[in-house]
Design a protein around this motif. Structure first.
Motif, short mmCIF file in Angstrom:
data_model
loop_
_atom_site.label_atom_id
_atom_site.label_comp_id
_atom_site.label_asym_id
_atom_site.label_seq_id
_atom_site.Cartn_x
_atom_site.Cartn_y
_atom_site.Cartn_z
N LEU A 142 0.81 -1.23 -0.18
CA LEU A 142 -0.06 0.16 -0.14
C LEU A 142 0.87 1.25 0.14
CD1 LEU A 142 -2.60 -1.10 2.62
CD2 LEU A 142 -2.96 -0.89 0.04
N PRO A 143 0.85 2.30 -0.92
CA PRO A 143 1.29 3.59 -0.87
C PRO A 143 0.83 4.21 0.21
CG PRO A 143 0.51 2.77 -3.26
CD PRO A 143 -0.12 2.00 -2.00
N THR A 144 2.00 4.95 0.78
CA THR A 144 1.75 6.05 1.95
C THR A 144 0.52 6.96 1.60
OG1 THR A 144 3.56 7.20 1.26
CG2 THR A 144 4.01 5.48 2.92
N PHE A 145 0.56 7.45 0.43
CA PHE A 145 -0.27 8.57 0.25
C PHE A 145 -2.01 7.74 0.10
CE2 PHE A 145 0.76 6.87 -4.21
CZ PHE A 145 -0.72 6.97 -4.69
N PHE A 146 -1.92 6.59 -0.46
CA PHE A 146 -3.26 5.90 -0.51
C PHE A 146 -3.73 5.63 0.94
CE2 PHE A 146 -5.83 2.09 -0.72
CZ PHE A 146 -6.54 2.42 -1.42
N THR A 147 -2.91 5.00 1.83
CA THR A 147 -3.36 4.61 2.93
C THR A 147 -3.66 6.08 4.06
OG1 THR A 147 -1.77 2.91 3.13
CG2 THR A 147 -2.42 3.79 5.14
N GLY A 148 -2.84 7.15 3.51
CA GLY A 148 -3.39 8.14 4.37
C GLY A 148 -4.67 8.82 4.07
N LEU A 149 -4.94 8.78 2.40
CA LEU A 149 -5.98 9.16 2.13
C LEU A 149 -7.28 8.53 2.46
CD1 LEU A 149 -5.06 10.38 -1.70
CD2 LEU A 149 -5.64 11.80 0.28
N LEU A 150 -7.13 7.16 2.66
CA LEU A 150 -7.94 6.35 3.09
C LEU A 150 -8.32 6.41 4.44
CD1 LEU A 150 -9.84 3.87 1.83
CD2 LEU A 150 -7.92 2.24 2.79
N LEU A 151 -7.37 6.48 5.41
CA LEU A 151 -7.60 7.01 6.76
C LEU A 151 -8.26 8.18 6.99
CD1 LEU A 151 -4.32 5.56 8.24
CD2 LEU A 151 -6.39 4.41 8.30
N ALA A 152 -8.03 9.16 6.18
CA ALA A 152 -8.68 10.55 6.41
C ALA A 152 -10.00 10.28 5.72
CB ALA A 152 -7.89 11.51 5.82
N TYR A 153 -10.31 9.76 4.81
CA TYR A 153 -11.71 9.46 4.34
C TYR A 153 -12.64 8.79 5.37
CZ TYR A 153 -15.58 7.91 1.22
OH TYR A 153 -16.91 7.64 1.17
N PHE A 157 -13.90 12.03 7.26
CA PHE A 157 -15.00 12.42 6.38
C PHE A 157 -16.18 11.62 6.95
CE2 PHE A 157 -17.61 12.05 2.46
CZ PHE A 157 -17.62 13.58 2.37
N LEU A 158 -16.02 10.28 7.07
CA LEU A 158 -17.34 9.28 7.02
C LEU A 158 -17.78 9.30 8.50
CD1 LEU A 158 -16.69 6.36 4.72
CD2 LEU A 158 -18.21 8.30 4.35
N LEU A 159 -16.56 9.04 9.67
CA LEU A 159 -16.83 8.67 10.95
C LEU A 159 -16.92 9.81 11.86
CD1 LEU A 159 -15.38 5.18 11.39
CD2 LEU A 159 -17.50 5.75 10.63
N GLY A 160 -16.07 10.81 11.51
CA GLY A 160 -15.91 12.15 12.00
C GLY A 160 -15.11 11.96 13.41
N TRP A 161 -14.36 10.97 13.52
CA TRP A 161 -13.62 10.68 14.90
C TRP A 161 -12.51 11.58 14.95
CZ3 TRP A 161 -14.13 4.52 15.03
CH2 TRP A 161 -15.27 4.03 15.21
N ALA A 162 -11.77 11.56 13.62
CA ALA A 162 -10.52 12.16 13.61
C ALA A 162 -10.65 13.72 13.52
CB ALA A 162 -9.61 11.61 12.82
N ILE A 204 -2.25 11.21 15.17
CA ILE A 204 -2.84 9.86 15.06
C ILE A 204 -2.84 9.30 13.72
CG2 ILE A 204 -4.58 8.31 15.64
CD1 ILE A 204 -5.29 9.94 17.96
N LEU A 205 -3.52 9.86 12.76
CA LEU A 205 -3.72 9.27 11.37
C LEU A 205 -2.23 9.49 10.62
CD1 LEU A 205 -6.89 10.83 10.14
CD2 LEU A 205 -6.42 8.62 11.26
N PRO A 206 -1.51 10.50 10.58
CA PRO A 206 -0.21 10.58 10.00
C PRO A 206 0.67 9.57 10.55
CG PRO A 206 -0.65 12.78 11.03
CD PRO A 206 -1.79 11.87 11.09
N THR A 207 0.81 9.31 11.87
CA THR A 207 1.50 8.36 12.43
C THR A 207 1.39 7.19 12.08
OG1 THR A 207 1.77 9.98 14.51
CG2 THR A 207 2.29 7.42 14.63
N ILE A 208 -0.07 6.57 11.92
CA ILE A 208 -0.42 5.32 11.63
C ILE A 208 -0.30 5.20 10.42
CG2 ILE A 208 -2.34 3.88 11.09
CD1 ILE A 208 -3.68 5.24 13.73
N THR A 209 -0.19 6.25 9.32
CA THR A 209 0.10 5.95 7.98
C THR A 209 1.52 5.46 7.75
OG1 THR A 209 -1.79 7.54 7.30
CG2 THR A 209 0.03 7.23 5.67
N LEU A 210 2.31 6.58 8.57
CA LEU A 210 3.81 6.06 8.12
C LEU A 210 4.42 4.76 9.02
CD1 LEU A 210 5.70 9.51 8.80
CD2 LEU A 210 5.61 8.06 6.60
N ALA A 211 3.54 4.38 10.05
CA ALA A 211 4.03 3.34 10.81
C ALA A 211 3.73 1.90 10.03
CB ALA A 211 3.14 3.08 12.13
#
Length: 337
Positions: A142-153, A157-162, A204-211
């Motif tokens: 998984l590319p990092t930009f795709f993972t980041g966009l997926l987590l942000a979405y 956007f959907l859940l509103g948790w972040a 949280i989200l960028p850290t998970i993406t890179l991790a």
């Protein structure tokens, strides 16, 4: 140990000289003209020529290189065309943001990858071994930009948790007073709990993406190294001597398997510092990677050269830290000579 450190530092000087020369030549080979970019679409040929003269781009390549090296020896890394600020100042302002994100991602990756690799090595063929293989495969694929966009979405956007992926801190919170440049540390020093919690939420989200991306090589190396050590004769001898399983696993096996893991850790850390630009772009993180991309687009020679030189210096000191850590883990590595 001291003589070894000095030898490492002296041996890195030719590498740094090579980085300076290669970076200078490559930046001049980039397409585009920084003078034309700075002058804008409405700039006349006379205005572009005047800007080139002010920037020193009208001189020959050897003359430009001599001026560049002379300024470096004086501590002058040039001025960024995009911001109008000294490059050294811009890097000092933006580097803590990138380092904080990288360290958090590395800490999360290590805390997951090392135990996962150990468990997979001690239980080969089990479900946890298959889980380790699946996670490492997904992390590499998984590319990092795709993972980041997926987590942000999903989580914003959907859940509103972040929180909104717009930088290091919520716009409604005040930035803590600058001490170290790390918002987590500065907010604790200022005893600003709201800023500390806000900084954690933004991380949280960028850290998970890179991790997720660096977890794969760490888990894979831990598993492979532990498998090799666990099959060694001295491990069988330790077990036959009646030592406790935890003593055999951590005192004997893991310590001997740690050196390849540390090497991978150093490589991953140095790679992350220069390659987290995609994550910084996705989450609008004001780090040094974003600064470098903007400089490349604008053909900002001084900023690009400053970024590459910073990465080279960090890589030198990182290798030195890894060498010192080798000596602490394995006394046989403490060789002066």
């Amino acid at each position: 140990m001291v003589s070894t450190i000095l030898k490492r530092l002296v041996g890195s000087i030719p590498n740094l000289i090579g980085v300076v020369v290669v970076t200078f030549l490559l930046t001049r080979a980039l397409p585009g003209d920084p003078a034309a970019f700075f002058a804008g679409p409405a700039g006349t040929a006379e205005a572009v020529q005047e800007i080139r003269k002010k920037l020193g781009l009208d001189k020959s390549m050897p003359e430009q290189f001599v001026v560049y090296v002379r300024d470096l020896t004086r501590g002058d890394w040039g001025t960024s065309l995009g911001t109008g600020q000294p490059v050294l100042t811009e890097i000092a302002m933006r580097l803590p943001a990138s380092v904080e994100l990288t360290l958090c991602a590395l800490l999360l990756a290590v805390s997951v990858a090392v135990p996962l690799g150990i468990l997979a090595a001690t239980r080969p063929g089990s479900w946890i071994d298959h889980l380790c293989r699946g996670i490492t495969t997904a992390g590499v694929s998984l590319p990092t930009f795709f993972t980041g966009l997926l987590l942000a979405y999903f989580f914003y956007f959907l859940l509103g948790w972040a929180p909104s992926p717009l930088g290091r801190l919520d716009p409604y919170l005040s930035t803590p007073p600058h001490v170290s440049g790390f918002y987590l540390i500065d907010s604790l020093i200022a005893r600003d709990l709201a800023a500390f919690v806000g900084a954690i939420k933004q991380l949280i989200l960028p850290t998970i993406t890179l991790a997720l991306f660096v977890l794969a090589p760490l888990a894979r190396m831990t598993r492979a190294s532990m498998l090799g050590v666990l099959s060694a004769d001295f491990i069988r001898t330790a077990r036959a001597a009646g030592l406790a399983p935890t003593t055999v696993l951590f005192t004997y096996a893991f310590r001997n398997a740690l050196l390849p893991v540390m090497t991978t850790l150093g490589m991953v850390f140095s790679f992350l510092l220069g390659s987290n630009v995609l994550v910084e772009k996705v989450f609008a993180w004001p780090g040094i990677g974003t600064f470098a991309i903007e400089a490349l687009v604008a053909s900002d020679y001084a900023a690009v050269q400053g970024f590459v030189l910073t990465m080279a210096l960090l890589y030198v000191f990182l290798n030195l830290a890894i060498d010192i850590a080798y000596g602490l883990v394995d006394p046989r590595m403490r060789v002066d000579g």
